[in-house]
Design an enzyme around this catalytic site. Structure first.
Site, PDB file in Angstrom:
ATOM      1  CG  ASN A  91      -1.695  -1.205   0.727  1.00  0.00           C
ATOM      2  OD1 ASN A  91      -2.722  -1.408   0.494  1.00  0.00           O
ATOM      3  ND2 ASN A  91      -2.032  -1.299   2.276  1.00  0.00           N
ATOM      4  CD  GLU A  99      -4.113   1.489   8.689  1.00  0.00           C
ATOM      5  OE1 GLU A  99      -3.562   0.565   8.599  1.00  0.00           O
ATOM      6  OE2 GLU A  99      -5.304   2.006   8.451  1.00  0.00           O
ATOM      7  CG  HIS A 104       4.535  -1.621   4.813  1.00  0.00           C
ATOM      8  ND1 HIS A 104       4.135  -0.532   5.708  1.00  0.00           N
ATOM      9  CD2 HIS A 104       3.529  -2.264   5.552  1.00  0.00           C
ATOM     10  CE1 HIS A 104       3.444  -0.336   5.140  1.00  0.00           C
ATOM     11  NE2 HIS A 104       2.673  -1.096   5.310  1.00  0.00           N
ATOM     12  CG  HIS A 106       0.546  -5.978   3.915  1.00  0.00           C
ATOM     13  ND1 HIS A 106      -0.380  -5.931   4.696  1.00  0.00           N
ATOM     14  CD2 HIS A 106       0.617  -4.577   3.496  1.00  0.00           C
ATOM     15  CE1 HIS A 106      -0.139  -5.154   5.110  1.00  0.00           C
ATOM     16  NE2 HIS A 106       0.107  -3.899   4.575  1.00  0.00           N
TER      17      HIS A 106
HETATM   18  P1  AMP Z   1      -0.308  -0.470   5.937  1.00  0.00           P
HETATM   19  O1  AMP Z   1      -1.895   0.073   5.164  1.00  0.00           O
HETATM   20  O2  AMP Z   1      -0.020  -0.368   4.453  1.00  0.00           O
HETATM   21  O3  AMP Z   1       0.441   0.923   6.268  1.00  0.00           O
HETATM   22  O4  AMP Z   1      -0.586  -1.380   6.743  1.00  0.00           O
HETATM   23  C1  AMP Z   1       0.273  -1.806   7.954  1.00  0.00           C
HETATM   24  C2  AMP Z   1      -0.319  -3.138   8.673  1.00  0.00           C
HETATM   25  O5  AMP Z   1       0.387  -3.034  10.042  1.00  0.00           O
HETATM   26  C3  AMP Z   1      -1.232  -3.526   9.028  1.00  0.00           C
HETATM   27  O6  AMP Z   1      -1.599  -4.072   8.464  1.00  0.00           O
HETATM   28  C4  AMP Z   1      -0.977  -3.401  10.628  1.00  0.00           C
HETATM   29  O7  AMP Z   1      -2.154  -4.649  11.033  1.00  0.00           O
HETATM   30  C5  AMP Z   1       0.065  -3.583  10.660  1.00  0.00           C
HETATM   31  N1  AMP Z   1       0.773  -3.673  11.848  1.00  0.00           N
HETATM   32  C6  AMP Z   1       0.512  -1.890  12.477  1.00  0.00           C
HETATM   33  N2  AMP Z   1       1.193  -2.025  13.811  1.00  0.00           N
HETATM   34  C7  AMP Z   1       1.730  -3.380  14.214  1.00  0.00           C
HETATM   35  C8  AMP Z   1       2.585  -4.046  14.234  1.00  0.00           C
HETATM   36  N3  AMP Z   1       3.340  -3.544  15.946  1.00  0.00           N
HETATM   37  N4  AMP Z   1       3.248  -5.327  14.700  1.00  0.00           N
HETATM   38  C9  AMP Z   1       2.759  -5.935  13.572  1.00  0.00           C
HETATM   39  N5  AMP Z   1       1.889  -5.506  12.617  1.00  0.00           N
HETATM   40  C10 AMP Z   1       1.527  -4.153  12.985  1.00  0.00           C
END
Ligand code: AMP
Length: 124
Positions: A91, A99, A104, A106
């Site tokens: 994303n 977010e 990163h 997924h």
């Molecule tokens: P994005 O919307 O692509 O930025 O996704 C961020 C992802 O990070 C989400 O799927 C969250 O569930 C994940 N996330 C946030 N904090 C943590 C954490 N401390 N450990 C593992 N995953 C996390």
């Protein structure tokens, strides 16, 4: 957008926050998503300070880019997803609903994932 060293993945990289690690090498760290959206949901992050895919693809070295993509494939193999198949996505920015402002990828798998997206119309 400047890189924020207080983002949650930066804290994980520095060891200030725990993660459920599944793989690490010199270029990348992979750990399970805290809120999994599939039976397997892992995040693969570069160790360098990159905000997004835009930042990474512009400013990362060839070694960093290759390292991240090799790590994605390695993670999928280690988790046994290479035979059954999987999806990876990044994303990016507001429309991508990013977010966490550390680039990163997924990795989703462990069950049939359905079509990529429901069709989305352009906003006029
Ligand atoms: P994005 O919307 O692509 O930025 O996704 C961020 C992802 O990070 C989400 O799927 C969250 O569930 C994940 N996330 C946030 N904090 C943590 C954490 N401390 N450990 C593992 N995953 C996390």
């Amino acid at each position: 957008m400047a890189y924020d060293r207080d983002n949650v993945f930066a804290k994980i990289l520095r060891g200030e926050l725990k993660c459920d690690k599944v793989y690490e090498d010199e270029h990348a760290l992979a750990f399970r998503d805290i809120n999994p959206l599939a039976p397997v949901h892992v995040l693969v992050i570069p160790k360098g300070e990159f905000v997004s895919m835009d930042d990474f693809s512009t400013n990362a070295s060839p070694e960093q880019i290759a390292g991240l993509f090799r790590a994605v494939g390695e993670v999928a193999r280690r988790l046994g997803l290479d035979g059954s198949g999987y999806r990876f996505l990044a994303n990016t920015g507001a429309h991508g609903h990013q977010e966490v402002a550390h680039f990163h990828v997924h990795v989703f798998g462990g069950a049939p994932l359905g079509r990529m997206l429901s069709k989305i119309e352009a906003k006029t």
